[in-house]
Design an enzyme around this catalytic site. Sequence first.
Site, PDB file in Angstrom:
ATOM      1  N   LYS A  52      40.167  15.397 -19.964  1.00 37.60           N
ATOM      2  CA  LYS A  52      39.115  14.822 -20.817  1.00 37.60           C
ATOM      3  C   LYS A  52      39.732  13.910 -21.876  1.00 37.60           C
ATOM      4  O   LYS A  52      39.273  12.786 -22.087  1.00 37.60           O
ATOM      5  CB  LYS A  52      38.298  15.944 -21.486  1.00 37.60           C
ATOM      6  CG  LYS A  52      37.393  16.692 -20.506  1.00 37.60           C
ATOM      7  CD  LYS A  52      36.765  17.950 -21.122  1.00 37.60           C
ATOM      8  CE  LYS A  52      35.948  18.700 -20.076  1.00 37.60           C
ATOM      9  NZ  LYS A  52      35.377  19.970 -20.582  1.00 37.60           N
ATOM     10  N   GLN A  96      36.197  23.884 -25.709  1.00 30.33           N
ATOM     11  CA  GLN A  96      36.280  24.281 -24.300  1.00 30.33           C
ATOM     12  C   GLN A  96      36.017  25.782 -24.130  1.00 30.33           C
ATOM     13  O   GLN A  96      36.575  26.605 -24.866  1.00 30.33           O
ATOM     14  CB  GLN A  96      37.668  23.912 -23.750  1.00 30.33           C
ATOM     15  CG  GLN A  96      37.845  24.130 -22.262  1.00 30.33           C
ATOM     16  CD  GLN A  96      37.068  23.145 -21.397  1.00 30.33           C
ATOM     17  OE1 GLN A  96      36.635  22.093 -21.858  1.00 30.33           O
ATOM     18  NE2 GLN A  96      36.872  23.485 -20.146  1.00 30.33           N
ATOM     19  N   ASP A 119      28.496  18.356 -25.611  1.00 31.59           N
ATOM     20  CA  ASP A 119      28.190  19.237 -24.475  1.00 31.59           C
ATOM     21  C   ASP A 119      26.682  19.508 -24.336  1.00 31.59           C
ATOM     22  O   ASP A 119      26.246  20.048 -23.312  1.00 31.59           O
ATOM     23  CB  ASP A 119      28.870  20.595 -24.675  1.00 31.59           C
ATOM     24  CG  ASP A 119      30.211  20.696 -23.971  1.00 31.59           C
ATOM     25  OD1 ASP A 119      30.354  20.124 -22.879  1.00 31.59           O
ATOM     26  OD2 ASP A 119      31.107  21.369 -24.519  1.00 31.59           O
TER      27      ASP A 119
HETATM   28  N1  GUN Z   1      34.219  25.036 -19.570  1.00 36.83           N
HETATM   29  C1  GUN Z   1      33.877  24.713 -18.298  1.00 36.83           C
HETATM   30  N2  GUN Z   1      33.008  23.680 -18.307  1.00 36.83           N
HETATM   31  C2  GUN Z   1      32.802  23.349 -19.594  1.00 36.83           C
HETATM   32  C3  GUN Z   1      32.014  22.361 -20.237  1.00 36.83           C
HETATM   33  O1  GUN Z   1      31.287  21.566 -19.624  1.00 36.83           O
HETATM   34  N3  GUN Z   1      32.087  22.334 -21.590  1.00 36.83           N
HETATM   35  C4  GUN Z   1      32.846  23.208 -22.299  1.00 36.83           C
HETATM   36  N4  GUN Z   1      32.828  23.111 -23.636  1.00 36.83           N
HETATM   37  N5  GUN Z   1      33.584  24.126 -21.737  1.00 36.83           N
HETATM   38  C5  GUN Z   1      33.560  24.197 -20.390  1.00 36.83           C
END
Ligand code: GUN
Length: 284
Positions: A52, A96, A119
């Site tokens: 990311k 995350q 998110d």
């Molecule tokens: N862990 C797995 N997928 C995601 C996501 O889309 N956002 C976040 N913050 N954590 C994750």
Amino acid sequence: MVKILNGKKLAQQLNEHTAQRVANLKAKGIVPGLAVVLVGEDPASMIYTRNKARQADKLGFKSILKKMPSTVTQDELLATIRQLNADPCIHGILVQEPLPDQINQSAVIETISPEKDVDGFNPINVGKLYANDGRHFPVACTPRGVMTMLEQYQIPVAGKDVVIIGRSRLVGKPLQALMINQNATVTMLHHASTDAEYYLKHADIVVVGIGKANFLHASDIKNGAVVIDVGINRDEQGHLVGDVDFDDVSSVASAITPVPGGVGPMTIATLMQQTVDLAEWSNQ
Ligand code: GUN
């Protein structure tokens, strides 16, 4: 012949469009800023957060990857989020998941400013998704990426029977809302569902994201159904596989997403798209 929905290619196109929007913002003196917070050393999370941050760098964002130890206290994590909330250079904040046991996940999500909640997990943004009243708000990136894929491949959802297997907060529930907002008829299936076979057999579009390799077979679905695989699993050889028995289901489906190269790349591209959305909205 089944159509393979190429998420990798679509994500590249989406990123090109996002890069153009970044250039437009930079011409006005605005640099989109994304902060990714990683707590602990979960191997999958380390890879996801690095990808990311890298993609954000590639697109010319200001990106921060903030690593915190797995022993971090709730107060320390919330203080970090509050600092990022107050930082005018940061437009999107992502913490995350999964988080260690001592951390209250809801408190984390609710501390992220709704205006920076890239998110789309904050209850304010979840509420706006259900209100569907034309206002701007961020949405969970994987479901938004799925909707973009369907739109780009001109697969209509209005009036269609959609079955979503899995009711997670990250995928199933927001996808249900997005589909309903676009006039689909949506059935959610989960481990306690009875008559799952019946609903599956009648679905025009099946989305599956439960984390079980080879869960969905050709005999489960209707001839010509569209199949979207949100699963990420490792097989015995360590290869990345989805929840769908790809070769088997391809013999019956009209369109299908591969794993890898389907929904996965769309999630990151959507995160980038949404960071730029937040940067634009904050400067309107
Ligand atoms: N862990 C797995 N997928 C995601 C996501 O889309 N956002 C976040 N913050 N954590 C994750």
